[in-house]
Motif scaffolding. Sequence first.
Motif, PDB file in Angstrom:
ATOM      1  N   LEU A  45       0.846  -1.190   0.000  1.00 27.80           N
ATOM      2  CA  LEU A  45       0.000   0.000   0.000  1.00 27.80           C
ATOM      3  C   LEU A  45       0.882   1.239   0.000  1.00 27.80           C
ATOM      4  O   LEU A  45       1.697   1.413   0.901  1.00 27.80           O
ATOM      5  CB  LEU A  45      -0.908   0.017   1.231  1.00 27.80           C
ATOM      6  N   LYS A  46       0.735   2.044  -1.009  1.00 30.66           N
ATOM      7  CA  LYS A  46       1.465   3.310  -1.085  1.00 30.66           C
ATOM      8  C   LYS A  46       0.561   4.394  -0.507  1.00 30.66           C
ATOM      9  O   LYS A  46      -0.311   4.930  -1.187  1.00 30.66           O
ATOM     10  CB  LYS A  46       1.841   3.625  -2.531  1.00 30.66           C
ATOM     11  N   ILE A  47       0.755   4.698   0.759  1.00 32.73           N
ATOM     12  CA  ILE A  47      -0.049   5.709   1.423  1.00 32.73           C
ATOM     13  C   ILE A  47       0.581   7.063   1.160  1.00 32.73           C
ATOM     14  O   ILE A  47       1.632   7.396   1.708  1.00 32.73           O
ATOM     15  CB  ILE A  47      -0.149   5.450   2.936  1.00 32.73           C
ATOM     16  N   GLY A  48      -0.025   7.855   0.283  1.00 34.36           N
ATOM     17  CA  GLY A  48       0.568   9.125  -0.102  1.00 34.36           C
ATOM     18  C   GLY A  48       0.288  10.214   0.924  1.00 34.36           C
ATOM     19  O   GLY A  48      -0.813  10.300   1.462  1.00 34.36           O
ATOM     20  N   PRO A  49       1.275  11.051   1.210  1.00 36.90           N
ATOM     21  CA  PRO A  49       1.051  12.178   2.116  1.00 36.90           C
ATOM     22  C   PRO A  49       0.172  13.226   1.454  1.00 36.90           C
ATOM     23  O   PRO A  49       0.079  13.297   0.231  1.00 36.90           O
ATOM     24  CB  PRO A  49       2.459  12.717   2.357  1.00 36.90           C
ATOM     25  N   ARG A  50      -0.445  14.039   2.250  1.00 38.22           N
ATOM     26  CA  ARG A  50      -1.284  15.091   1.699  1.00 38.22           C
ATOM     27  C   ARG A  50      -1.311  16.280   2.640  1.00 38.22           C
ATOM     28  O   ARG A  50      -1.078  16.155   3.840  1.00 38.22           O
ATOM     29  CB  ARG A  50      -2.702  14.588   1.449  1.00 38.22           C
ATOM     30  N   ILE A  51      -1.593  17.447   2.031  1.00 42.42           N
ATOM     31  CA  ILE A  51      -1.789  18.678   2.791  1.00 42.42           C
ATOM     32  C   ILE A  51      -3.290  18.873   2.940  1.00 42.42           C
ATOM     33  O   ILE A  51      -4.014  18.968   1.944  1.00 42.42           O
ATOM     34  CB  ILE A  51      -1.135  19.876   2.084  1.00 42.42           C
ATOM     35  N   ASN A  52      -3.767  18.901   4.165  1.00 39.94           N
ATOM     36  CA  ASN A  52      -5.200  19.025   4.416  1.00 39.94           C
ATOM     37  C   ASN A  52      -5.669  20.474   4.449  1.00 39.94           C
ATOM     38  O   ASN A  52      -6.791  20.778   4.064  1.00 39.94           O
ATOM     39  CB  ASN A  52      -5.564  18.369   5.749  1.00 39.94           C
ATOM     40  N   LEU A  53      -4.800  21.363   4.938  1.00 39.97           N
ATOM     41  CA  LEU A  53      -5.193  22.751   5.120  1.00 39.97           C
ATOM     42  C   LEU A  53      -4.048  23.669   4.745  1.00 39.97           C
ATOM     43  O   LEU A  53      -2.899  23.443   5.150  1.00 39.97           O
ATOM     44  CB  LEU A  53      -5.584  23.012   6.579  1.00 39.97           C
ATOM     45  N   LEU A  54      -4.346  24.694   3.966  1.00 38.74           N
ATOM     46  CA  LEU A  54      -3.403  25.769   3.659  1.00 38.74           C
ATOM     47  C   LEU A  54      -4.161  27.075   3.858  1.00 38.74           C
ATOM     48  O   LEU A  54      -5.112  27.361   3.130  1.00 38.74           O
ATOM     49  CB  LEU A  54      -2.878  25.664   2.238  1.00 38.74           C
ATOM     50  N   SER A  55      -3.752  27.864   4.822  1.00 37.71           N
ATOM     51  CA  SER A  55      -4.477  29.094   5.143  1.00 37.71           C
ATOM     52  C   SER A  55      -3.514  30.221   5.511  1.00 37.71           C
ATOM     53  O   SER A  55      -2.693  30.069   6.410  1.00 37.71           O
ATOM     54  CB  SER A  55      -5.445  28.850   6.297  1.00 37.71           C
ATOM     55  N   PRO A  56      -3.624  31.365   4.789  1.00 41.95           N
ATOM     56  CA  PRO A  56      -4.449  31.583   3.588  1.00 41.95           C
ATOM     57  C   PRO A  56      -3.771  30.993   2.364  1.00 41.95           C
ATOM     58  O   PRO A  56      -2.616  30.558   2.433  1.00 41.95           O
ATOM     59  CB  PRO A  56      -4.524  33.106   3.517  1.00 41.95           C
ATOM     60  N   ALA A  57      -4.469  31.028   1.224  1.00 45.85           N
ATOM     61  CA  ALA A  57      -3.900  30.517  -0.018  1.00 45.85           C
ATOM     62  C   ALA A  57      -3.172  31.589  -0.805  1.00 45.85           C
ATOM     63  O   ALA A  57      -2.519  31.298  -1.805  1.00 45.85           O
ATOM     64  CB  ALA A  57      -4.996  29.900  -0.887  1.00 45.85           C
ATOM     65  N   SER A  58      -3.283  32.839  -0.350  1.00 48.15           N
ATOM     66  CA  SER A  58      -2.569  33.949  -0.991  1.00 48.15           C
ATOM     67  C   SER A  58      -2.353  35.035   0.039  1.00 48.15           C
ATOM     68  O   SER A  58      -3.037  35.093   1.070  1.00 48.15           O
ATOM     69  CB  SER A  58      -3.349  34.491  -2.190  1.00 48.15           C
ATOM     70  N   GLY A  59      -1.386  35.894  -0.235  1.00 54.56           N
ATOM     71  CA  GLY A  59      -1.101  36.983   0.691  1.00 54.56           C
ATOM     72  C   GLY A  59       0.141  37.741   0.283  1.00 54.56           C
ATOM     73  O   GLY A  59       0.822  37.384  -0.691  1.00 54.56           O
ATOM     74  N   THR A  60       0.427  38.771   1.023  1.00 52.33           N
ATOM     75  CA  THR A  60       1.588  39.603   0.753  1.00 52.33           C
ATOM     76  C   THR A  60       2.812  39.050   1.459  1.00 52.33           C
ATOM     77  O   THR A  60       2.727  38.116   2.268  1.00 52.33           O
ATOM     78  CB  THR A  60       1.344  41.036   1.234  1.00 52.33           C
ATOM     79  N   ILE A  61       3.971  39.628   1.156  1.00 46.99           N
ATOM     80  CA  ILE A  61       5.173  39.314   1.907  1.00 46.99           C
ATOM     81  C   ILE A  61       4.918  39.647   3.373  1.00 46.99           C
ATOM     82  O   ILE A  61       4.275  40.634   3.697  1.00 46.99           O
ATOM     83  CB  ILE A  61       6.367  40.092   1.347  1.00 46.99           C
ATOM     84  N   SER A  62       5.394  38.789   4.273  1.00 42.41           N
ATOM     85  CA  SER A  62       5.198  38.866   5.728  1.00 42.41           C
ATOM     86  C   SER A  62       3.893  38.230   6.194  1.00 42.41           C
ATOM     87  O   SER A  62       3.630  38.192   7.405  1.00 42.41           O
ATOM     88  CB  SER A  62       5.288  40.299   6.255  1.00 42.41           C
ATOM     89  N   THR A  63       3.075  37.696   5.274  1.00 41.33           N
ATOM     90  CA  THR A  63       1.885  36.953   5.681  1.00 41.33           C
ATOM     91  C   THR A  63       2.292  35.674   6.411  1.00 41.33           C
ATOM     92  O   THR A  63       3.240  34.990   6.015  1.00 41.33           O
ATOM     93  CB  THR A  63       1.030  36.594   4.453  1.00 41.33           C
ATOM     94  N   ILE A  64       1.593  35.332   7.487  1.00 38.43           N
ATOM     95  CA  ILE A  64       1.830  34.072   8.204  1.00 38.43           C
ATOM     96  C   ILE A  64       0.934  33.000   7.598  1.00 38.43           C
ATOM     97  O   ILE A  64      -0.288  33.157   7.541  1.00 38.43           O
ATOM     98  CB  ILE A  64       1.556  34.239   9.702  1.00 38.43           C
ATOM     99  N   VAL A  65       1.537  31.905   7.140  1.00 36.91           N
ATOM    100  CA  VAL A  65       0.832  30.813   6.482  1.00 36.91           C
ATOM    101  C   VAL A  65       0.822  29.601   7.407  1.00 36.91           C
ATOM    102  O   VAL A  65       1.857  29.221   7.964  1.00 36.91           O
ATOM    103  CB  VAL A  65       1.503  30.444   5.149  1.00 36.91           C
ATOM    104  N   THR A  66      -0.347  29.001   7.571  1.00 37.28           N
ATOM    105  CA  THR A  66      -0.496  27.790   8.382  1.00 37.28           C
ATOM    106  C   THR A  66      -0.895  26.637   7.481  1.00 37.28           C
ATOM    107  O   THR A  66      -1.747  26.794   6.593  1.00 37.28           O
ATOM    108  CB  THR A  66      -1.571  27.997   9.464  1.00 37.28           C
TER     109      THR A  66
END
Length: 288
Positions: A45-66
């Motif tokens: 079984l090849k269990i592939g990793p995934r990203i569940n949440l990206l917040s925000p999806a856009s922003g300016t320089i210095s934006t904090i991304v989770t």
Amino acid sequence: GEFGTITCGIKIKDTVPPGTLTKLSFIVGNNRQGFLEEKEILIPLKIGPRINLLSPASGTISTIVTLTGEGYLATEQIRIDFGTTKSIVVTAASIIGSFTAAFTVDSQPLGLKTISVTGLLSNATATATFEIIDKTPPMITIPQSIPNIVSTGKQVKFTVKVIDRESGVKFVIIDLASIKGTSTQQMSDDGTNGDEVANDGVYTYKTTIPNSVSLGIKNLITTAQDNVSNISNGTITLQVINPKIISILPSSGTIGTKVTIKGEGYYASERIRVDFGTTKSIAVILAE
């Protein structure tokens, strides 16, 4: 018929690590013949990793991304690359292979950037995209009129310094309606029409004040827009005058003669200096 196929769905538990060989057991039977047969199949079984949440999806320089994700080896180190920046953050997976991480958008060119999340033991990678955008308007500095007090019929030069380090300046205009001009007059930074140095960020427009312009202070609004439509404004203050000497009485006389001068076209309450021959400031008065 006597033989057939079956289809079923299975759910892989979160605790199954990537690439694990997992046994699946199938029990098949034929009710008419009254027997059951158990089949055990070993499959990778090849269990592939995934990203569940990206917040925000856009922003300016210095934006904090989770971002959060799963599908990594338990407690393995996870490296997150962002655009051209390697290892913008390093974190560790939980005992069930999930993670939560945050990073601050660093200085990179505008546009879409790839986020790569890689397990350092499993070498498993998940990706997402983030767009760096520009929400900072151009900065207008040093708005000025040269000279800032000008008579009708005379030339004047308007200049502003415009700074935009992200997307670049698209245009700079000045509203000349209060001095009988267009409200969207383009200012230039190309070394023409009074502009001294091309492409130095100083935008210029040179014109002549019409004789029909009313006297007084004029506030001319400048507008700068960058290439992603952010806008900022500045104000250039200009004083329009039309000074005239109406009479000088007497027009001649000896030393000690008192001379009366009448004039108009000066700004209300401004200080007026009278020079006489080689004598500077022989009189200083206030306009009415």
